[in-house]
Design an enzyme around this catalytic site. Structure first.
Site, short mmCIF file in Angstrom:
data_model
loop_
_atom_site.label_atom_id
_atom_site.label_comp_id
_atom_site.label_asym_id
_atom_site.label_seq_id
_atom_site.Cartn_x
_atom_site.Cartn_y
_atom_site.Cartn_z
N GLN A 65 0.83 -1.20 0.00
CA GLN A 65 0.00 0.00 0.00
C GLN A 65 0.87 1.26 0.00
O GLN A 65 0.56 2.23 -0.70
CB GLN A 65 -0.93 -0.01 1.23
N ALA A 120 -5.85 5.07 -0.15
CA ALA A 120 -5.90 5.16 1.31
C ALA A 120 -4.49 5.14 1.89
O ALA A 120 -3.56 4.55 1.30
CB ALA A 120 -6.72 4.01 1.87
N SER A 123 -6.16 1.05 4.64
CA SER A 123 -6.74 0.60 3.37
C SER A 123 -7.61 -0.64 3.56
O SER A 123 -7.27 -1.55 4.33
CB SER A 123 -5.62 0.28 2.37
N ASP A 160 -10.18 -4.93 -6.60
CA ASP A 160 -10.34 -4.02 -7.74
C ASP A 160 -10.52 -4.86 -9.00
O ASP A 160 -9.74 -5.80 -9.26
CB ASP A 160 -9.10 -3.13 -7.91
N GLU A 206 -14.98 5.25 -7.17
CA GLU A 206 -14.18 4.20 -7.78
C GLU A 206 -15.11 3.09 -8.26
O GLU A 206 -15.62 2.31 -7.47
CB GLU A 206 -13.17 3.63 -6.77
N TRP A 242 -14.38 0.52 -9.80
CA TRP A 242 -13.70 -0.78 -9.83
C TRP A 242 -13.54 -1.45 -8.45
O TRP A 242 -13.15 -2.60 -8.37
CB TRP A 242 -12.31 -0.60 -10.44
#
Length: 404
Positions: free
Chosen positions: A217, A238, A243, A252, A300, A302
């Site tokens: 991340q 994030a 996250s 995703d 988002e 996705w």
């Protein structure tokens, strides 16, 4: 002076007792003196009245003595009864519908202590039967409904809860062989993809990303920061540790078609069925366009998150993002009202714990705040099967279904 003149002093007509014979009165005579009636008593000249008067006085004396004795006995009886009630205390009152007192043989005078005990006994009889499970405070950070965002950091578990997504189904593909997800969420996603293929013939969905470590991340965040600047990075990525990808419940998605091009899953023709049905499998669109002010992440298309059934359907029905839903559930507790959801009719409702057996519902949902100590006693509804999830904030969510 005329001897026949009537004297002004009253004449002694003799003592006539109330108990004397009526014939004595009948023998009274009247004579006239100078035109005025003068009463004479035929008993004046008799010698027996004194003995008779004496006898009758003794008779009355005996009656008076008897009356006095009876009065004394009566007062003694009253005093004895009064003393008994003073020692024994008041008799318990009853509410007989006929106005009479129904006193049980084993009844005792009611005091404050016995009254409180009776009230507690009635309360215990009405209180629904419950079981409890004891959960540690760490359990708040586990479960399908944990909220992870810029305010609430993810707490990584000590045990490994992830499984590989690689080659688990021919209905979708993964970006790398090192793609991991939680087992329950993966099973539901595989079913969703297989039903998508069955209904549309599409097996072009690609899992770009699922579980991420903090290091991964951080790498992604730094890349977006370097390429697009801090405002873009903060709006779409994030912070490390905050996250949803850390949970193994978020992924995703994109479409990688046979023509070698990628398409957004929300606009691709062959994934239309997916967009209409993903909530039926426990998934939500985590960052809707109209909730950006709440989630602090821009839209988002996705990014999908597994929250399990029926929560995905309720959130869709009420148009709530995860943050809003977490707060919404706090209105429902086992001691106040329980949220009900019937999946077949898509109906939401409320019910008390006493009436759950009559609930026309498939699911029963309520919130349990975490205690201040190290553990929390979580109440369970009788005759139900249940799951418990922490919310990663301040408590637990119980989701139950009636047995049978």
């Amino acid at each position: 002076m005329n001897d026949n003149k009537q004297s002004n002093e009253p004449r002694n007509v003799g003592f006539i007792d109330d108990y004397s014979n009526d014939s004595v009165h009948n023998r009274s005579t009247v004579r006239k003196t100078e035109g005025k009636p003068v009463y004479s008593n035929p008993l004046e000249n008799e010698t027996k009245p004194k003995r008779k008067i004496t006898k009758m006085s003794r008779k009355r004396y005996r009656k008076q003595n008897a009356a006095l004795i009876i009065s004394c006995l009566f007062l003694a009886a009253v005093a004895s009864v009064s003393l008994y009630f003073i020692i024994a205390g008041p008799e318990p009152e009853t509410n007989s519908p006929t106005g009479e007192f129904d006193i049980a043989l084993d009844s005792i005078p009611e005091t404050e202590d016995t009254a409180e005990a009776d009230t507690e006994a009635v309360t215990e009889e009405k209180e629904p039967e419950r079981e409890f499970i004891t959960l540690s405070r760490d359990e708040i950070h586990k479960g399908n409904l944990i909220l992870v965002n810029y305010k609430h950091e993810y707490v990584f578990p000590e045990e490994d809860i992830l499984v590989s997504m690689y080659k688990t189904s021919d209905a979708f593909s993964v970006n790398t062989t090192e793609t991991y997800f939680q087992k329950e969420a993966l099973d539901s996603f595989c079913t969703l993809m297989e039903d998508l293929y069955e209904n549309s013939g599409c097996n072009d969905v690609l899992v770009v990303s699922a579980f991420r470590t903090v290091e991964k991340q951080q790498e992604i965040y730094q890349d977006r920061l370097d390429r697009y600047g801090s405002e873009y990075a903060a709006s779409y990525v994030a912070d490390p540790g905050y996250s949803e990808h850390h949970t193994g419940l978020a992924l995703d998605l994109t479409v990688y078609a046979d023509d070698g091009l990628s398409y957004d899953i929300d606009t691709y023709e062959n994934t239309k069925w997916f967009m209409e049905n993903f909530t039926e499998y426990g998934f939500i669109l985590r960052y809707p366009e109209d909730k950006a002010a709440i989630t602090a992440i821009n839209f988002e298309s996705w990014h999908y998150r597994y929250v399990s059934l029926p929560h995905s359907l309720i959130m869709e029905k009420l148009n709530l993002c995860h943050e809003e839903y977490t707060d919404y559930l706090k209105d429902f507790t086992v001691d106040t009202k329980i949220l009900t959801y019937n999946k077949s009719s898509d109906n939401l409702g409320e019910i008390s714990e006493d009436n759950i057996e009559n609930a026309d519902s498939s699911y029963l949902i309520y919130y349990v705040p975490a205690s201040d100590g190290d553990t929390t006693e979580v109440p369970l509804l009788k005759n139900t099967e249940y799951t418990v999830s922490g919310n990663n904030v301040d408590g637990f969510i119980v989701t139950a279904r009636l047995k049978g």
